[in-house]
Design an enzyme around this catalytic site. Structure first.
Site, PDB file in Angstrom:
ATOM      1  N   CYS A  97       6.059   0.085   7.331  1.00 16.38           N
ATOM      2  CA  CYS A  97       5.666   1.204   6.482  1.00 16.38           C
ATOM      3  C   CYS A  97       6.869   1.618   5.650  1.00 16.38           C
ATOM      4  CB  CYS A  97       5.198   2.364   7.368  1.00 16.38           C
ATOM      5  SG  CYS A  97       4.688   3.821   6.435  1.00 16.38           S
ATOM      6  N   GLY A 115       0.838  -1.191   0.000  1.00 16.82           N
ATOM      7  CA  GLY A 115       0.000   0.000   0.000  1.00 16.82           C
ATOM      8  C   GLY A 115       0.876   1.245   0.000  1.00 16.82           C
TER       9      GLY A 115
HETATM   10 NI    NI Z   1       2.603   3.432   5.704  1.00 19.23          NI
END
Ligand code: NI
Length: 187
Positions: free
Chosen positions: A98, A45
């Protein structure tokens, strides 16, 4: 165009993003470039603030994690102006990472069931109930649109334990094997 991923410490990651209007110029090219950047960095993502734009746009391709999470098979979503409604208050902890926080992963508690509303790249509206790991990815990415990072959800003690790693990202000492943009240097 090759888009670098903006790293922790960059102020763009902490701003609230603006809704996107249908006449937004170059949107489809931007979406293609974001998918390219996401695949290049092997993420599942990517939210627009992570490529330096404070607009409400997210790309997701959860297929790479489908061996562990079968529900994610073939799930590819381009989310414009997404809105999340929580359907289940019970939070479950799982490990997250992330692209803006290279070299770090932490357990994060999130709800398992959400109702997601968004418009796609053609501005067609969608609403879908989403659960499991895909719901987690969606929540993680939509947090970026509010200027939030997953480390905001971890305990003060855990944050203290990763402080050295966070400082290394901010000061540009962390090696990243995808195109990345470090925080501007503070004097
Ligand atoms: Ni992220």
């Amino acid at each position: 165009m090759k888009l670098p991923v903006y790293l922790y410490g960059h102020p763009v990651l902490r701003k609230i993003s603006e809704p996107i209007a249908p006449d937004f110029e170059g949107l489809k090219t931007l979406i293609d470039d974001m998918y390219d950047a996401m695949y290049k960095s092997e993420g599942v993502g990517l939210a627009a603030p992570q490529i330096g734009l404070n607009i409400r746009l997210v790309v997701i391709d959860a297929d790479p994690v489908s061996e562990t999470f079968p529900d994610c098979a073939g799930r590819k979503l381009t989310l414009i102006n997404p809105v999340i409604e929580v359907l289940d208050g019970d939070a479950v902890k799982r490990t997250e990472g992330c692209l803006s926080l290279p070299g770090i992963s932490e357990d994060v508690a999130r709800v398992e069931h959400i109702r997601l509303s968004w418009v796609d790249a053609d501005f067609n509206p969608h609403t879908e109930e989403i659960s499991g790991f895909l719901a987690r990815i969606v929540q993680h990415e939509c947090d970026h649109l509010e200027g939030k990072l997953y480390i905001d959800h971890i305990s003060a003690i855990r944050r203290q334990l990763i402080r050295g790693k966070l400082n290394n990202i901010v000061s540009g000492k962390t090696r990243v094997d995808y195109p990345a943009k470090y925080a501007p240097r503070r004097r």
